[in-house]
Design a protein around this motif. Structure first.
Motif, PDB file in Angstrom:
ATOM      1  N   VAL A 134     108.957 -79.075  15.655  1.00 24.79           N
ATOM      2  CA  VAL A 134     109.421 -80.571  15.120  1.00 24.79           C
ATOM      3  C   VAL A 134     109.640 -81.338  16.361  1.00 24.79           C
ATOM      4  N   PHE A 135     109.063 -82.298  16.748  1.00 23.84           N
ATOM      5  CA  PHE A 135     109.532 -83.067  17.891  1.00 23.84           C
ATOM      6  C   PHE A 135     110.371 -84.363  17.339  1.00 23.84           C
ATOM      7  N   ALA A 163     111.814 -93.300  14.153  1.00 20.01           N
ATOM      8  CA  ALA A 163     112.402 -94.210  13.214  1.00 20.01           C
ATOM      9  C   ALA A 163     111.312 -95.118  12.695  1.00 20.01           C
ATOM     10  N   PRO A 164     110.331 -95.570  13.388  1.00 18.37           N
ATOM     11  CA  PRO A 164     109.295 -96.663  12.569  1.00 18.37           C
ATOM     12  C   PRO A 164     108.418 -96.088  11.769  1.00 18.37           C
ATOM     13  N   ASP A 165     107.850 -96.744  11.152  1.00 12.39           N
ATOM     14  CA  ASP A 165     106.490 -96.300  10.095  1.00 12.39           C
ATOM     15  C   ASP A 165     105.112 -96.327  10.896  1.00 12.39           C
ATOM     16  N   LEU A 166     104.756 -94.891  11.353  1.00 11.70           N
ATOM     17  CA  LEU A 166     103.595 -94.785  12.076  1.00 11.70           C
ATOM     18  C   LEU A 166     102.337 -93.837  11.114  1.00 11.70           C
ATOM     19  N   ASP A 167     101.167 -94.134  11.389  1.00 17.15           N
ATOM     20  CA  ASP A 167     100.319 -93.276  11.001  1.00 17.15           C
ATOM     21  C   ASP A 167      99.971 -92.247  12.084  1.00 17.15           C
ATOM     22  N   VAL A 168      99.794 -90.777  11.558  1.00 18.64           N
ATOM     23  CA  VAL A 168      99.616 -89.700  12.411  1.00 18.64           C
ATOM     24  C   VAL A 168      98.344 -89.734  13.000  1.00 18.64           C
ATOM     25  N   SER A 169      97.432 -90.769  12.620  1.00 16.66           N
ATOM     26  CA  SER A 169      96.115 -90.921  13.629  1.00 16.66           C
ATOM     27  C   SER A 169      96.503 -91.717  14.727  1.00 16.66           C
ATOM     28  N   GLU A 170      97.945 -92.262  15.068  1.00 16.53           N
ATOM     29  CA  GLU A 170      98.079 -92.723  16.291  1.00 16.53           C
ATOM     30  C   GLU A 170      98.633 -91.897  17.060  1.00 16.53           C
ATOM     31  N   ALA A 176     101.476 -84.061  11.665  1.00 17.92           N
ATOM     32  CA  ALA A 176     102.179 -84.952  10.505  1.00 17.92           C
ATOM     33  C   ALA A 176     103.124 -85.793  11.336  1.00 17.92           C
ATOM     34  N   TYR A 177     103.417 -86.925  10.968  1.00 21.44           N
ATOM     35  CA  TYR A 177     104.539 -87.629  11.156  1.00 21.44           C
ATOM     36  C   TYR A 177     105.454 -88.189   9.950  1.00 21.44           C
ATOM     37  N   VAL A 204     106.815 -80.046   6.185  1.00 19.90           N
ATOM     38  CA  VAL A 204     106.945 -78.969   6.709  1.00 19.90           C
ATOM     39  C   VAL A 204     106.358 -77.484   6.178  1.00 19.90           C
ATOM     40  N   GLU A 205     106.961 -77.625   4.750  1.00 21.03           N
ATOM     41  CA  GLU A 205     106.468 -76.537   3.654  1.00 21.03           C
ATOM     42  C   GLU A 205     105.206 -76.786   3.562  1.00 21.03           C
ATOM     43  N   GLY A 206     104.533 -77.905   3.289  1.00 24.85           N
ATOM     44  CA  GLY A 206     102.942 -77.969   3.276  1.00 24.85           C
ATOM     45  C   GLY A 206     102.300 -77.495   4.435  1.00 24.85           C
ATOM     46  N   LEU A 207     102.820 -77.845   5.704  1.00 24.07           N
ATOM     47  CA  LEU A 207     102.028 -76.953   6.958  1.00 24.07           C
ATOM     48  C   LEU A 207     102.186 -75.704   6.913  1.00 24.07           C
ATOM     49  N   LEU A 208     103.202 -75.218   6.563  1.00 30.59           N
ATOM     50  CA  LEU A 208     103.674 -73.532   6.667  1.00 30.59           C
ATOM     51  C   LEU A 208     102.626 -73.103   5.462  1.00 30.59           C
ATOM     52  N   ASP A 209     102.362 -73.751   4.353  1.00 31.37           N
ATOM     53  CA  ASP A 209     101.717 -73.212   3.397  1.00 31.37           C
ATOM     54  C   ASP A 209     100.034 -73.010   3.648  1.00 31.37           C
ATOM     55  N   ASN A 210      99.840 -74.235   4.486  1.00 27.93           N
ATOM     56  CA  ASN A 210      98.474 -74.023   4.984  1.00 27.93           C
ATOM     57  C   ASN A 210      98.102 -73.093   5.993  1.00 27.93           C
TER      58      ASN A 210
END
Length: 303
Positions: A134-135, A163-170, A176-177, A204-210
């Motif tokens: 987690v960064f 803090a801001p709303d960002l899309d992970v594609s950025e 994930a963001y 985080v749970e979703g990524l660990l499950d993947n």
């Protein structure tokens, strides 16, 4: 199949819980004592969870599912300076521990400032030893989008917070963001902060499950929690380690808090389910304090 749980209660008669877990064929992943309070992170067969819950009720303790138990997560901050630590990053760390994760705080040596922020190869390798990273970044869009070089080529799932709303594609390299978690000069106790932390846990749970699902296609020949137990039983020097959690369980291995140069051969000779550990794993020196890393090989590499 095992279910990972967290037991919280008093130290009075806690040995009864330990004995029950052992009788059920389960494992204690972590034990933390604070004055008269005890927290156990444990894994037991799914069909025996109700027995653990009944014993916890008898001992006036509480049991809850710990979906991140058996994982090691890196919480990475651009620097150790006060503008980045301790508030948001430390609260993120503390919140993930509630769900069973073993996490490590990592402050980069040259992360301050969007123009001069850097990460060394050793820092990347240290982060890559974890199951997930987690960064914890800042409050401004430009500061976050200009620091993607810090994580874009690290080969573990990456979650970025800010803090801001960002899309992970950025954010090239991020999986994930999660917004709402920037540089906040206070504890994260307000409603919007708690909601952001809960969102982080969900991600985080979703990524660990993947990651678990990917590993299920070609799993290690023995589970890491069994490796942890056998090292603790067969390597006497473990009992002399005073650091919390002398053997840290990961999804695909363990981190042993013993000097690699001195103990790696003894660790390699540990027998796990009739296998010599050195034959079913890659044992190497960690980038953390010269500890010993044991990364289990998948079944197909052993056949």
């Amino acid at each position: 199949m095992y279910e990972t749980l967290t037991y919280t209660g008093g130290i009075h008669k806690h040995e009864e819980m330990n004995e029950l877990i052992e009788d059920l064929g389960g494992f204690i992943l972590q034990e933390t004592t604070s004055q008269m309070d005890l927290v156990l992170t444990l894994a037991v067969p799914i069909e025996d969870v109700k027995m653990v819950e009944a014993k916890a009720k008898e001992l006036l303790g509480k049991v809850k599912i710990a979906p991140m138990a058996g994982t090691e997560i890196a919480i990475v901050s651009p620097t150790l300076a006060r503008q980045h630590l301790p508030h948001s990053a430390c609260d993120i760390s503390e919140y993930l521990r509630r769900y069973g994760a073993k996490d490590n705080m990592i402050g980069l040596a040259r992360g301050a400032g969007k123009e001069i922020s850097r990460i060394s190869e050793d820092e990347k390798n240290l982060i890559a030893e974890h199951d997930l990273a987690v960064f914890a970044l800042g409050s401004f869009r430009e500061c976050i989008t200009n620091k993607t070089h810090l994580f874009e080529d690290i080969d573990v799932p990456i979650v970025v917070t800010g803090a801001p709303d960002l899309d992970v594609s950025e954010l090239p390299g991020a999986d994930a963001y999660v917004g709402g978690l920037g540089r906040i000069p206070r504890r994260l106790k307000r409603g919007e902060n708690i909601r952001a932390l809960r969102k982080l846990v969900e991600v985080v749970e979703g990524l660990l499950d993947n990651k678990r699902m990917e590993m299920a296609d070609d799993p290690p020949i023995v589970p890491s929690i069994l490796v942890k137990t056998e090292i603790e039983n067969q390597v006497p020097a473990i009992k002399e380690v005073y650091s919390p959690v002398p053997v840290v369980s990961q999804l695909d291995g363990v981190r042993v808090k013993l000097d690699y140069a001195k103990y790696h051969e003894e660790i390699a000779d540990v027998v796990v389910s009739d296998y010599r550990l050195g034959d079913i794993s890659e044992i190497k020196k960690s980038f953390m304090y010269d500890y010993t890393m044991v990364k289990l090989l998948p079944e197909t590499s052993i056949i």
